[in-house]
Design a protein around this motif. Structure first.
Motif, short mmCIF file in Angstrom:
data_model
loop_
_atom_site.label_atom_id
_atom_site.label_comp_id
_atom_site.label_asym_id
_atom_site.label_seq_id
_atom_site.Cartn_x
_atom_site.Cartn_y
_atom_site.Cartn_z
N VAL A 277 1.99 -5.26 8.11
CA VAL A 277 0.97 -4.29 7.67
C VAL A 277 0.81 -3.19 8.72
N ARG A 278 0.70 -3.58 10.00
CA ARG A 278 0.53 -2.61 11.08
C ARG A 278 1.73 -1.67 11.14
N LYS A 279 2.94 -2.22 11.07
CA LYS A 279 4.14 -1.38 11.15
C LYS A 279 4.24 -0.44 9.95
N GLY A 280 3.84 -0.92 8.77
CA GLY A 280 3.84 -0.06 7.59
C GLY A 280 2.87 1.09 7.72
N ARG A 281 1.69 0.80 8.25
CA ARG A 281 0.70 1.87 8.45
C ARG A 281 1.20 2.88 9.48
N GLU A 282 1.78 2.37 10.57
CA GLU A 282 2.30 3.28 11.60
C GLU A 282 3.42 4.16 11.05
N ALA A 283 4.30 3.58 10.24
CA ALA A 283 5.39 4.35 9.65
C ALA A 283 4.84 5.41 8.70
N ALA A 284 3.89 5.02 7.86
CA ALA A 284 3.30 5.98 6.92
C ALA A 284 2.60 7.11 7.68
N TYR A 285 1.87 6.77 8.74
CA TYR A 285 1.19 7.80 9.53
C TYR A 285 2.21 8.73 10.19
N ARG A 286 3.28 8.17 10.73
CA ARG A 286 4.33 8.97 11.39
C ARG A 286 4.90 9.97 10.38
N PHE A 287 5.21 9.49 9.18
CA PHE A 287 5.77 10.35 8.14
C PHE A 287 4.75 11.40 7.68
N MET A 288 3.52 10.94 7.41
CA MET A 288 2.49 11.85 6.92
C MET A 288 2.20 12.96 7.92
N GLU B 183 -6.44 14.30 5.93
CA GLU B 183 -7.36 13.58 6.81
C GLU B 183 -7.96 12.37 6.11
N GLU B 184 -8.33 12.55 4.85
CA GLU B 184 -8.91 11.44 4.09
C GLU B 184 -7.86 10.34 3.86
N ALA B 185 -6.65 10.74 3.57
CA ALA B 185 -5.58 9.76 3.37
C ALA B 185 -5.35 8.96 4.66
N THR B 186 -5.39 9.64 5.79
CA THR B 186 -5.21 8.97 7.07
C THR B 186 -6.33 7.98 7.33
N ARG B 187 -7.57 8.39 7.07
CA ARG B 187 -8.70 7.47 7.24
C ARG B 187 -8.56 6.25 6.34
N ARG B 188 -8.21 6.49 5.09
CA ARG B 188 -8.08 5.39 4.12
C ARG B 188 -6.90 4.48 4.48
N LEU B 189 -5.84 5.07 5.00
CA LEU B 189 -4.67 4.30 5.41
C LEU B 189 -5.06 3.27 6.47
N PHE B 190 -5.74 3.71 7.52
CA PHE B 190 -6.09 2.81 8.61
C PHE B 190 -7.29 1.93 8.31
N ALA B 191 -8.04 2.27 7.28
CA ALA B 191 -9.14 1.40 6.84
C ALA B 191 -8.62 0.30 5.93
N GLY B 192 -7.37 0.41 5.51
CA GLY B 192 -6.80 -0.59 4.60
C GLY B 192 -7.30 -0.44 3.17
N ASP B 193 -7.77 0.73 2.83
CA ASP B 193 -8.31 1.02 1.50
C ASP B 193 -7.20 1.59 0.62
N ALA C 97 -6.82 1.77 -2.69
CA ALA C 97 -7.26 2.63 -3.79
C ALA C 97 -7.67 4.01 -3.27
N GLY C 98 -8.39 4.04 -2.16
CA GLY C 98 -8.79 5.31 -1.57
C GLY C 98 -7.60 6.12 -1.09
N PHE C 99 -6.60 5.42 -0.52
CA PHE C 99 -5.38 6.09 -0.07
C PHE C 99 -4.66 6.72 -1.26
N GLU C 100 -4.50 5.94 -2.33
CA GLU C 100 -3.83 6.48 -3.53
C GLU C 100 -4.57 7.69 -4.09
N ALA C 101 -5.90 7.64 -4.07
CA ALA C 101 -6.69 8.77 -4.58
C ALA C 101 -6.51 10.01 -3.68
N ALA C 102 -6.45 9.77 -2.37
CA ALA C 102 -6.32 10.90 -1.44
C ALA C 102 -4.97 11.59 -1.53
#
Length: 184
Positions: free
Chosen positions: A127-138, A149-159, A161-166
């Motif tokens: 999970v951590r590596k996936g989030r880091e990879a997504a953040y690096r790409f984003m 910014e909202e997508a980044t917050r939702r990504l690291f919050a583990g949300d 649905a919020g990430f998909e919406a952002a």
């Protein structure tokens, strides 16, 4: 990272996904977009780290450079056939005493402890590596898109649905690639 060491990668020209596959498979599309004056970024699909292509010369020259063998790292002391490497470990005397009393000795006990910890941490690490990879790409591709910014917050919050919406309003290739990294 050189392009020759990447197993699978994805290339973007701006926010447009232009190719995905092995380095040799996407080199033509990467070179064509670069020669058309587009800004091209290539990412290793495993961790979203940038992959560099040497695009000098014609396509045959680019492909020839991709085929160059990668030098093997030199191994130090240990059991090279087994992949064992000797390194220094610093422990307190009571730790050494406990390790010495274990069946098989200190090395066996340490390997068992490390293997057990690796198994326990496998899910959270993924999970951590996936989030880091997504953040690096984003950060590299989507930093100027609305909702970043909202997508980044939702990504690291583990949300999820919020990430998909952002990211819903993002270009399809960028949105799908980022979401795929989170899951990976």
């Amino acid at each position: 990272m050189s392009a020759a060491t990447a197993q699978s990668c994805t290339a973007f020209a701006g926010h447009r996904l232009i190719a995905s596959g092995g380095p040799r498979d996407i080199a033509g599309a990467v070179k064509a977009a670069f020669e058309a004056g587009e800004s091209v970024l290539v990412f290793d699909d495993a961790d979203a780290r940038p992959v560099e292509f040497d695009l000098r010369g014609d396509l045959e020259a680019v492909l020839a450079r991709l085929a160059l063998p990668v030098e093997k790292e030199k191994r130090g002391p240990g059991r090279p056939r087994l992949g064992v490497t000797a390194r220094e470990v610093t422990l307190l005397p009571r730790h050494w005493d406990w390790l010495a009393s274990q069946p098989g000795g200190a090395s066996v006990a340490l390997r068992k402890l490390v293997e057990g910890t690796l198994r326990e941490a496998e899910g959270p690490d993924r999970v951590r590596k996936g989030r880091e990879a997504a953040y690096r790409f984003m950060t590299a591709v989507a930093g100027d898109l609305p909702g970043y910014e909202e997508a980044t917050r939702r990504l690291f919050a583990g949300d999820a649905a919020g990430f998909e919406a952002a990211v819903a309003g993002w270009p399809e290739g960028v949105r799908d690639y980022a979401a795929g990294l989170v899951v990976a």
